[in-house]
Write a protein that holds these residues in place. Structure first.
Motif, PDB file in Angstrom:
ATOM      1  N   PRO A 240       0.748  -1.236   0.095  1.00 15.51           N
ATOM      2  CA  PRO A 240       0.020  -0.153  -0.198  1.00 15.51           C
ATOM      3  C   PRO A 240       0.904   1.271   0.103  1.00 15.51           C
ATOM      4  O   PRO A 240       0.368   2.277  -0.444  1.00 15.51           O
ATOM      5  CB  PRO A 240      -0.796   0.028   1.286  1.00 15.51           C
ATOM      6  CG  PRO A 240       0.069  -1.155   2.070  1.00 15.51           C
ATOM      7  CD  PRO A 240       0.696  -2.031   1.076  1.00 15.51           C
ATOM      8  N   ASN A 241       2.106   1.163   0.548  1.00 17.10           N
ATOM      9  CA  ASN A 241       3.093   2.277   0.521  1.00 17.10           C
ATOM     10  C   ASN A 241       4.048   2.143  -0.515  1.00 17.10           C
ATOM     11  O   ASN A 241       4.991   3.092  -0.658  1.00 17.10           O
ATOM     12  CB  ASN A 241       3.550   2.467   1.918  1.00 17.10           C
ATOM     13  CG  ASN A 241       2.584   2.785   3.003  1.00 17.10           C
ATOM     14  OD1 ASN A 241       1.614   3.595   2.791  1.00 17.10           O
ATOM     15  ND2 ASN A 241       2.530   2.048   3.917  1.00 17.10           N
ATOM     16  N   VAL A 242       4.140   1.204  -1.371  1.00 18.75           N
ATOM     17  CA  VAL A 242       5.097   1.187  -2.602  1.00 18.75           C
ATOM     18  C   VAL A 242       4.694   2.039  -3.806  1.00 18.75           C
ATOM     19  O   VAL A 242       3.354   1.909  -4.177  1.00 18.75           O
ATOM     20  CB  VAL A 242       5.103  -0.419  -3.014  1.00 18.75           C
ATOM     21  CG1 VAL A 242       5.914  -0.499  -4.038  1.00 18.75           C
ATOM     22  CG2 VAL A 242       5.619  -1.153  -1.853  1.00 18.75           C
ATOM     23  N   GLY A 243       5.376   2.976  -4.218  1.00 15.11           N
ATOM     24  CA  GLY A 243       5.128   3.827  -5.506  1.00 15.11           C
ATOM     25  C   GLY A 243       4.971   2.947  -6.603  1.00 15.11           C
ATOM     26  O   GLY A 243       5.746   2.043  -6.971  1.00 15.11           O
ATOM     27  N   GLY A 244       3.783   3.416  -7.360  1.00 19.54           N
ATOM     28  CA  GLY A 244       3.374   2.618  -8.660  1.00 19.54           C
ATOM     29  C   GLY A 244       2.547   1.534  -8.278  1.00 19.54           C
ATOM     30  O   GLY A 244       1.915   0.862  -9.216  1.00 19.54           O
ATOM     31  N   ALA A 245       2.299   1.022  -7.183  1.00 16.17           N
ATOM     32  CA  ALA A 245       1.473  -0.260  -6.822  1.00 16.17           C
ATOM     33  C   ALA A 245       0.081   0.528  -7.092  1.00 16.17           C
ATOM     34  O   ALA A 245      -0.119   1.373  -6.632  1.00 16.17           O
ATOM     35  CB  ALA A 245       1.578  -0.850  -5.592  1.00 16.17           C
TER      36      ALA A 245
ATOM     37  N   TYR B 260       2.650  13.663 -24.640  1.00 13.59           N
ATOM     38  CA  TYR B 260       2.002  13.951 -23.244  1.00 13.59           C
ATOM     39  C   TYR B 260       1.575  15.113 -22.627  1.00 13.59           C
ATOM     40  O   TYR B 260       0.773  15.574 -22.284  1.00 13.59           O
ATOM     41  CB  TYR B 260       2.660  12.792 -22.346  1.00 13.59           C
ATOM     42  CG  TYR B 260       2.456  11.443 -22.870  1.00 13.59           C
ATOM     43  CD1 TYR B 260       1.350  10.733 -22.878  1.00 13.59           C
ATOM     44  CD2 TYR B 260       3.772  10.765 -23.050  1.00 13.59           C
ATOM     45  CE1 TYR B 260       1.241   9.527 -23.215  1.00 13.59           C
ATOM     46  CE2 TYR B 260       3.557   9.451 -23.552  1.00 13.59           C
ATOM     47  CZ  TYR B 260       2.288   8.691 -23.505  1.00 13.59           C
ATOM     48  OH  TYR B 260       2.360   7.646 -23.888  1.00 13.59           O
ATOM     49  N   GLN B 261       2.686  16.044 -22.762  1.00 16.89           N
ATOM     50  CA  GLN B 261       2.886  17.362 -22.085  1.00 16.89           C
ATOM     51  C   GLN B 261       1.692  18.266 -22.759  1.00 16.89           C
ATOM     52  O   GLN B 261       1.279  18.977 -21.962  1.00 16.89           O
ATOM     53  CB  GLN B 261       4.297  18.075 -22.168  1.00 16.89           C
ATOM     54  CG  GLN B 261       5.285  17.308 -21.450  1.00 16.89           C
ATOM     55  CD  GLN B 261       5.873  16.236 -22.313  1.00 16.89           C
ATOM     56  OE1 GLN B 261       5.367  15.430 -22.986  1.00 16.89           O
ATOM     57  NE2 GLN B 261       7.288  16.084 -21.595  1.00 16.89           N
ATOM     58  N   LYS B 262       1.522  18.108 -24.074  1.00 17.13           N
ATOM     59  CA  LYS B 262       0.524  18.882 -24.811  1.00 17.13           C
ATOM     60  C   LYS B 262      -1.060  18.652 -24.264  1.00 17.13           C
ATOM     61  O   LYS B 262      -1.818  19.653 -24.273  1.00 17.13           O
ATOM     62  CB  LYS B 262       0.798  18.738 -26.154  1.00 17.13           C
ATOM     63  CG  LYS B 262       1.936  19.240 -26.933  1.00 17.13           C
ATOM     64  CD  LYS B 262       2.072  18.805 -28.446  1.00 17.13           C
ATOM     65  CE  LYS B 262       3.296  19.371 -29.062  1.00 17.13           C
ATOM     66  NZ  LYS B 262       3.285  18.752 -30.432  1.00 17.13           N
ATOM     67  N   PHE B 263      -1.109  17.245 -23.757  1.00 16.56           N
ATOM     68  CA  PHE B 263      -2.296  17.008 -23.176  1.00 16.56           C
ATOM     69  C   PHE B 263      -2.417  17.091 -21.698  1.00 16.56           C
ATOM     70  O   PHE B 263      -3.145  16.425 -21.080  1.00 16.56           O
ATOM     71  CB  PHE B 263      -2.838  15.817 -23.665  1.00 16.56           C
ATOM     72  CG  PHE B 263      -3.292  15.884 -25.173  1.00 16.56           C
ATOM     73  CD1 PHE B 263      -4.526  15.856 -25.705  1.00 16.56           C
ATOM     74  CD2 PHE B 263      -2.151  15.691 -26.240  1.00 16.56           C
ATOM     75  CE1 PHE B 263      -4.858  16.000 -26.993  1.00 16.56           C
ATOM     76  CE2 PHE B 263      -2.746  15.781 -27.593  1.00 16.56           C
ATOM     77  CZ  PHE B 263      -3.886  15.947 -27.921  1.00 16.56           C
ATOM     78  N   GLY B 264      -1.540  17.863 -20.991  1.00 20.16           N
ATOM     79  CA  GLY B 264      -1.432  18.038 -19.637  1.00 20.16           C
ATOM     80  C   GLY B 264      -0.946  16.698 -18.819  1.00 20.16           C
ATOM     81  O   GLY B 264      -1.195  16.840 -17.361  1.00 20.16           O
ATOM     82  N   MET B 265      -0.440  15.837 -19.364  1.00 20.90           N
ATOM     83  CA  MET B 265       0.268  14.836 -18.927  1.00 20.90           C
ATOM     84  C   MET B 265       1.788  15.188 -18.574  1.00 20.90           C
ATOM     85  O   MET B 265       2.550  14.582 -19.170  1.00 20.90           O
ATOM     86  CB  MET B 265       0.065  13.615 -19.285  1.00 20.90           C
ATOM     87  CG  MET B 265      -1.260  13.221 -19.614  1.00 20.90           C
ATOM     88  SD  MET B 265      -1.693  11.266 -20.244  1.00 20.90           S
ATOM     89  CE  MET B 265      -3.414  11.466 -20.373  1.00 20.90           C
ATOM     90  N   ASP B 266       2.190  15.792 -17.373  1.00 21.72           N
ATOM     91  CA  ASP B 266       3.399  16.063 -17.231  1.00 21.72           C
ATOM     92  C   ASP B 266       4.405  15.185 -16.304  1.00 21.72           C
ATOM     93  O   ASP B 266       5.730  15.180 -16.156  1.00 21.72           O
ATOM     94  CB  ASP B 266       3.496  17.729 -16.556  1.00 21.72           C
ATOM     95  CG  ASP B 266       2.826  18.513 -17.504  1.00 21.72           C
ATOM     96  OD1 ASP B 266       2.853  18.591 -18.501  1.00 21.72           O
ATOM     97  OD2 ASP B 266       2.100  19.456 -16.800  1.00 21.72           O
ATOM     98  N   LYS B 267       3.537  14.384 -15.802  1.00 26.64           N
ATOM     99  CA  LYS B 267       4.179  13.083 -14.586  1.00 26.64           C
ATOM    100  C   LYS B 267       4.716  11.921 -15.468  1.00 26.64           C
ATOM    101  O   LYS B 267       3.747  11.638 -16.313  1.00 26.64           O
ATOM    102  CB  LYS B 267       3.541  12.919 -13.480  1.00 26.64           C
ATOM    103  CG  LYS B 267       3.029  14.137 -12.627  1.00 26.64           C
ATOM    104  CD  LYS B 267       2.053  13.864 -11.694  1.00 26.64           C
ATOM    105  CE  LYS B 267       1.632  14.662 -10.629  1.00 26.64           C
ATOM    106  NZ  LYS B 267       0.897  16.063 -11.350  1.00 26.64           N
ATOM    107  N   VAL B 268       5.775  11.511 -14.936  1.00 24.69           N
ATOM    108  CA  VAL B 268       6.393  10.584 -15.761  1.00 24.69           C
ATOM    109  C   VAL B 268       5.392   9.299 -15.684  1.00 24.69           C
ATOM    110  O   VAL B 268       5.281   8.551 -16.643  1.00 24.69           O
ATOM    111  CB  VAL B 268       7.732  10.335 -15.280  1.00 24.69           C
ATOM    112  CG1 VAL B 268       8.228   8.581 -16.050  1.00 24.69           C
ATOM    113  CG2 VAL B 268       8.809  11.209 -15.514  1.00 24.69           C
ATOM    114  N   TRP B 269       4.725   9.148 -14.522  1.00 25.72           N
ATOM    115  CA  TRP B 269       4.115   7.836 -14.311  1.00 25.72           C
ATOM    116  C   TRP B 269       2.703   7.831 -15.375  1.00 25.72           C
ATOM    117  O   TRP B 269       1.986   6.819 -15.622  1.00 25.72           O
ATOM    118  CB  TRP B 269       3.485   7.655 -13.089  1.00 25.72           C
ATOM    119  CG  TRP B 269       2.739   8.794 -12.334  1.00 25.72           C
ATOM    120  CD1 TRP B 269       2.987   9.847 -11.744  1.00 25.72           C
ATOM    121  CD2 TRP B 269       1.138   8.923 -12.418  1.00 25.72           C
ATOM    122  NE1 TRP B 269       2.020  10.568 -11.411  1.00 25.72           N
ATOM    123  CE2 TRP B 269       0.838   9.826 -11.885  1.00 25.72           C
ATOM    124  CE3 TRP B 269       0.307   8.163 -13.034  1.00 25.72           C
ATOM    125  CZ2 TRP B 269      -0.496  10.748 -11.834  1.00 25.72           C
ATOM    126  CZ3 TRP B 269      -1.233   8.300 -12.964  1.00 25.72           C
ATOM    127  CH2 TRP B 269      -1.351   9.889 -12.077  1.00 25.72           C
TER     128      TRP B 269
END
Length: 450
Positions: free
Chosen positions: A159-164, A344-353
């Motif tokens: 539950p505290n693992v990033g990306g899970a 992705y950035q053009k559509f507001g998705m700036d985060k790598v995940w």
């Protein structure tokens, strides 16, 4: 039929949900699932099966057999997309994978057509594997962490693992079940196929010559086999609940319901279908009673929640790519192309995940291999669905409605996610089911000639 070929085929089937893999090469500096080359245990077993198959059925003999025309055209457009790919090595890698998957489907169809392997045995392996995956998923949900099955491909989760993958319930984060698969949605898709496999066996008329036939009551056709199947059904449904995959819940309800409605309209299956419906309803009510605090919040869908808005965003990205690249950006290249061109950035998705494949296999195929390639894929799929339906009518063999429902369920899931095109277990189960349905197409053609 060579026993080695048969054993390799069944070993390959068992390996489908096993995620054991080895990283061979990365096309980018940072690790990305969709920009790397892997060799899976299932690849090795599939390759062994195909080599043994083509040794038994000489390549020239197999090559000369009639193949679906639009599958050939689809593969041709996929090959052509390599020349316009942003990364040609990545495109070549994904094209080779696609060809191997198509060959596996055709080889499976051939084995079923000649009776070298039995449809029931394939379903038995899928059903058993689904029970195992459900048990692993249930264990993960109870412990709220991995079970230490990394060698079998289990991700490191918690539950505290990033990306899970998690849900919010009872005031905190709750880990979703993975099994040994790469994502809960993939587990859910696999379990739907397993559910349909178990329903197939439950629906079959009782064979009183079967050694397992032991009526619990003299006037009831309830066998040991039925009892084990119902237990398996309960375990798989529980695993499906703990995957918390809403698209799978919806698709599963629709197509399992369609399967049972079909059975209720056939006299030879009506009684069994009614009994199964009662069992499924009972399991559903039990699940709601004990796990309503997890299920009900997850079942609510808001148009403003990230899971919805992001999927809409991915669809917009797909349409933008298709509009500007009618020939596609290269098979397997959509993520890399979108990152390098800042789509992705053009559509507001700036985060790598957020830099993930388009969550719709049809738009994803159109973006990667072009609009003509997508058209060829859709015609190919439509053709085998129509041929399968014709087979039911011409042969009066209603038992083969199961793979038809399986394929339709997977195609529906393809509207909401990308794993049938991008992730190993998703691709394998998708093309395996295509192979099973293709075996009906070949048989249907023979019946039509008669």
């Amino acid at each position: 039929m060579d026993r080695i070929t048969k054993y390799l085929f069944y070993a390959f089937l068992i390996s489908i949900p096993v995620g054991t893999r080895f990283l061979i090469h990365q096309f980018t500096n940072g690790f990305d699932e969709y920009e790397a080359i892997f060799i899976y245990l299932s690849d090795i077993l599939m390759a062994g099966f195909l080599v043994s198959f083509f040794y038994k059925f000489a390549w020239t003999q197999f090559r000369d057999q009639k193949k679906p025309l639009f599958l050939k055209i689809f593969l041709m457009f996929s090959a052509a997309s390599i020349f316009v790919a942003f990364s040609k090595p990545l495109a070549i890698y994904n094209f080779v994978r696609l060809v191997l998957l198509a060959m596996m489907a055709l080889a499976t169809a051939k084995l079923l057509k000649i009776g070298a392997v039995k449809f029931e045995n394939i379903l038995a392996v899928i059903a058993a594997s689904s029970v195992v995956q459900s048990l692993v998923g249930i264990g993960q949900f109870i412990k709220q962490e991995s079970l230490g099955l990394a060698r079998l491909g289990e991700p490191v989760i918690g539950p505290n693992v990033g990306g899970a993958a998690k849900i919010i319930a009872e005031g905190g984060k709750v880990l979703r079940a993975y099994g040994t698969l790469p994502h809960p949605n993939v587990l859910a898709a696999f379990l739907i196929i397993g559910l349909l496999a178990i329903l197939y066996f439950l629906l079959r008329p009782i064979d009183k010559t079967d050694p397992s036939y032991r009526p619990i009551r003299a006037n009831k056709s309830i066998t040991i086999r039925d009892g084990l199947l119902v237990i398996g059904l309960f375990i798989i449904i529980l695993g499906l609940v703990f995957s918390f995959s809403r698209s799978a819940w919806l698709v599963g309800a629709i197509f399992i319901g369609a399967f049972l409605i079909w059975a209720l309209f056939h006299k030879e299956y009506r009684q069994r279908a009614a009994q199964i419906s009662v069992i499924l309803l009972s399991i559903f009510l039990i699940s709601i009673f004990y796990f309503h605090s997890f299920i009900l919040p997850r079942a609510q869908v808001s148009p403003s929640e990230p899971a919805v808005t992001q999927r809409i965003g991915y669809n917009d990205i797909a349409l933008n790519i298709i509009k500007n690249n009618l020939l596609g950006v290269g098979i397997g290249n959509q993520v890399l192309y979108s990152v390098k061109n800042e789509v992705y950035q053009k559509f507001g998705m700036d985060k790598v995940w957020q830099w993930q494949p388009i969550h719709n296999i049809y738009l994803l195929i159109g973006a990667e291999i072009g609009i003509l390639g997508l058209a060829a894929f859709l015609i190919f799929i439509t053709a085998i669905l129509v041929s399968s339906i014709k087979y039911q009518v011409l042969s009066h063999n209603s038992s083969f409605v199961t793979p038809l429902i399986m394929l339709m369920a997977l195609l529906a899931l393809g509207l909401f996610d990308h794993f049938l095109w991008t992730l190993q277990p998703g691709r394998l189960i998708f093309w395996l089911v295509i192979g099973i349905v293709l075996s009906q197409r070949f048989s249907g053609a023979s019946l039509a000639r008669k």
